[in-house]
Design an enzyme around this catalytic site. Structure first.
Site, PDB file in Angstrom:
ATOM      1  N   ASP A 174       0.848  -1.186   0.000  1.00  0.00           N
ATOM      2  CA  ASP A 174       0.000   0.000   0.000  1.00  0.00           C
ATOM      3  C   ASP A 174       0.889   1.242   0.000  1.00  0.00           C
ATOM      4  O   ASP A 174       1.894   1.319   0.708  1.00  0.00           O
ATOM      5  CB  ASP A 174      -0.913  -0.010   1.235  1.00  0.00           C
ATOM      6  CG  ASP A 174      -2.056   0.976   1.101  1.00  0.00           C
ATOM      7  OD1 ASP A 174      -3.214   0.535   0.949  1.00  0.00           O
ATOM      8  OD2 ASP A 174      -1.792   2.209   1.135  1.00  0.00           O
ATOM      9  N   ASN A 233     -12.953  -3.085   2.087  1.00  0.00           N
ATOM     10  CA  ASN A 233     -14.007  -2.074   2.057  1.00  0.00           C
ATOM     11  C   ASN A 233     -14.783  -2.214   0.749  1.00  0.00           C
ATOM     12  O   ASN A 233     -14.185  -2.401  -0.310  1.00  0.00           O
ATOM     13  CB  ASN A 233     -13.392  -0.671   2.147  1.00  0.00           C
ATOM     14  CG  ASN A 233     -12.603  -0.487   3.423  1.00  0.00           C
ATOM     15  OD1 ASN A 233     -13.063  -0.849   4.504  1.00  0.00           O
ATOM     16  ND2 ASN A 233     -11.396   0.056   3.310  1.00  0.00           N
ATOM     17  N   GLU A 288     -12.428   3.404  -1.527  1.00  0.00           N
ATOM     18  CA  GLU A 288     -11.887   4.498  -2.345  1.00  0.00           C
ATOM     19  C   GLU A 288     -11.582   4.040  -3.761  1.00  0.00           C
ATOM     20  O   GLU A 288     -11.807   4.782  -4.715  1.00  0.00           O
ATOM     21  CB  GLU A 288     -10.607   5.046  -1.705  1.00  0.00           C
ATOM     22  CG  GLU A 288     -10.862   5.814  -0.420  1.00  0.00           C
ATOM     23  CD  GLU A 288      -9.570   6.252   0.251  1.00  0.00           C
ATOM     24  OE1 GLU A 288      -8.503   6.183  -0.384  1.00  0.00           O
ATOM     25  OE2 GLU A 288      -9.648   6.646   1.422  1.00  0.00           O
ATOM     26  N   HIS A 299     -10.003  -5.239  -3.553  1.00  0.00           N
ATOM     27  CA  HIS A 299      -8.690  -5.420  -2.935  1.00  0.00           C
ATOM     28  C   HIS A 299      -8.861  -5.833  -1.489  1.00  0.00           C
ATOM     29  O   HIS A 299      -9.768  -5.373  -0.800  1.00  0.00           O
ATOM     30  CB  HIS A 299      -7.838  -4.152  -3.023  1.00  0.00           C
ATOM     31  CG  HIS A 299      -8.524  -2.898  -2.570  1.00  0.00           C
ATOM     32  ND1 HIS A 299      -9.462  -2.245  -3.341  1.00  0.00           N
ATOM     33  CD2 HIS A 299      -8.422  -2.179  -1.422  1.00  0.00           C
ATOM     34  CE1 HIS A 299      -9.897  -1.166  -2.693  1.00  0.00           C
ATOM     35  NE2 HIS A 299      -9.293  -1.117  -1.520  1.00  0.00           N
ATOM     36  N   HIS A 334      -6.981  -5.732   2.047  1.00  0.00           N
ATOM     37  CA  HIS A 334      -5.868  -5.183   2.823  1.00  0.00           C
ATOM     38  C   HIS A 334      -5.371  -6.272   3.776  1.00  0.00           C
ATOM     39  O   HIS A 334      -6.180  -6.898   4.477  1.00  0.00           O
ATOM     40  CB  HIS A 334      -6.329  -4.011   3.695  1.00  0.00           C
ATOM     41  CG  HIS A 334      -6.841  -2.819   2.960  1.00  0.00           C
ATOM     42  ND1 HIS A 334      -6.089  -1.666   2.782  1.00  0.00           N
ATOM     43  CD2 HIS A 334      -8.043  -2.563   2.382  1.00  0.00           C
ATOM     44  CE1 HIS A 334      -6.812  -0.760   2.135  1.00  0.00           C
ATOM     45  NE2 HIS A 334      -8.004  -1.284   1.882  1.00  0.00           N
TER      46      HIS A 334
HETATM   47  P1  AMP Z   1      -9.899   1.507   0.095  1.00  0.00           P
HETATM   48  O1  AMP Z   1     -10.307   2.688   0.919  1.00  0.00           O
HETATM   49  O2  AMP Z   1     -10.184   0.202   0.782  1.00  0.00           O
HETATM   50  O3  AMP Z   1     -10.440   1.572  -1.307  1.00  0.00           O
HETATM   51  O4  AMP Z   1      -8.307   1.555   0.044  1.00  0.00           O
HETATM   52  C1  AMP Z   1      -7.581   1.997  -1.045  1.00  0.00           C
HETATM   53  C2  AMP Z   1      -6.115   1.850  -0.676  1.00  0.00           C
HETATM   54  O5  AMP Z   1      -5.350   1.989  -1.843  1.00  0.00           O
HETATM   55  C3  AMP Z   1      -5.598   2.874   0.333  1.00  0.00           C
HETATM   56  O6  AMP Z   1      -5.064   2.204   1.467  1.00  0.00           O
HETATM   57  C4  AMP Z   1      -4.516   3.625  -0.449  1.00  0.00           C
HETATM   58  O7  AMP Z   1      -3.419   3.993   0.352  1.00  0.00           O
HETATM   59  C5  AMP Z   1      -4.131   2.597  -1.496  1.00  0.00           C
HETATM   60  N1  AMP Z   1      -3.572   3.149  -2.722  1.00  0.00           N
HETATM   61  C6  AMP Z   1      -4.077   4.158  -3.493  1.00  0.00           C
HETATM   62  N2  AMP Z   1      -3.297   4.354  -4.555  1.00  0.00           N
HETATM   63  C7  AMP Z   1      -2.302   3.447  -4.482  1.00  0.00           C
HETATM   64  C8  AMP Z   1      -1.159   3.144  -5.298  1.00  0.00           C
HETATM   65  N3  AMP Z   1      -0.895   3.824  -6.406  1.00  0.00           N
HETATM   66  N4  AMP Z   1      -0.340   2.138  -4.895  1.00  0.00           N
HETATM   67  C9  AMP Z   1      -0.592   1.452  -3.779  1.00  0.00           C
HETATM   68  N5  AMP Z   1      -1.641   1.686  -2.969  1.00  0.00           N
HETATM   69  C10 AMP Z   1      -2.472   2.674  -3.317  1.00  0.00           C
END
Ligand code: AMP
Length: 126
Positions: A35, A96, A104, A109, A111
């Site tokens: 991440d 999420n 987001e 994905h 985590h």
């Molecule tokens: P979510 O809120 O579950 O959709 O989490 C999205 C995650 O993607 C967050 O923890 C971000 O830090 C991570 N993220 C966003 N852009 C990138 C990227 N380019 N490389 C790695 N992680 C990312």
């Protein structure tokens, strides 16, 4: 109703090689990478290579090969980062989904977070 996948999301761009990532494991159907904004000493994201929006979408429509491959990569990440719940101190798996899940990036994905005590699962609603 059906799930709508936006192929302009950032993880789709990672899968197409349009933006860089710190790859941990790259298998036939699955990619695991670090991440970009880690919330714990270990914070890895595991994503299917197929166009699935959320965990429930993946669970409903992915092939058996994709589902098995995804979960074997999860196990390999836990092994790699010593966060297995048998030989290590465990970790937290979070996915999420959608609006209430405060997702987001609209590409499924998981985590994997660990390396420290993570506290209780959820805050009370604010
Ligand atoms: P979510 O809120 O579950 O959709 O989490 C999205 C995650 O993607 C967050 O923890 C971000 O830090 C991570 N993220 C966003 N852009 C990138 C990227 N380019 N490389 C790695 N992680 C990312």
């Amino acid at each position: 109703m059906s799930y709508t996948y936006d192929d302009q999301n950032i993880f789709a761009k990672i899968l197409r090689g349009e933006i860089p990532n710190k790859t941990v494991i790259d298998s036939e159907h699955t990619l695991a990478f670090e991440d970009i904004s880690p919330q714990a000493p270990v914070h890895v994201l595991v994503i299917p290579k197929g166009p699935y929006v959320t965990y429930d979408h993946f669970a409903a429509e992915a092939t058996a090969d994709e589902i098995v491959d995804f979960h074997r990569v999860v196990a390999r990440v836990c092994e790699t980062f010593d966060v297995r719940s048998d030989t290590g101190k465990g970790c937290r798996f979070i996915s999420n989904a959608g609006e209430h899940g405060v997702q987001e990036v609209p590409h499924y994905h998981l985590h994997i977070m660990g390396g420290r005590w993570l506290g209780r699962m959820l805050e009370k609603e604010d």
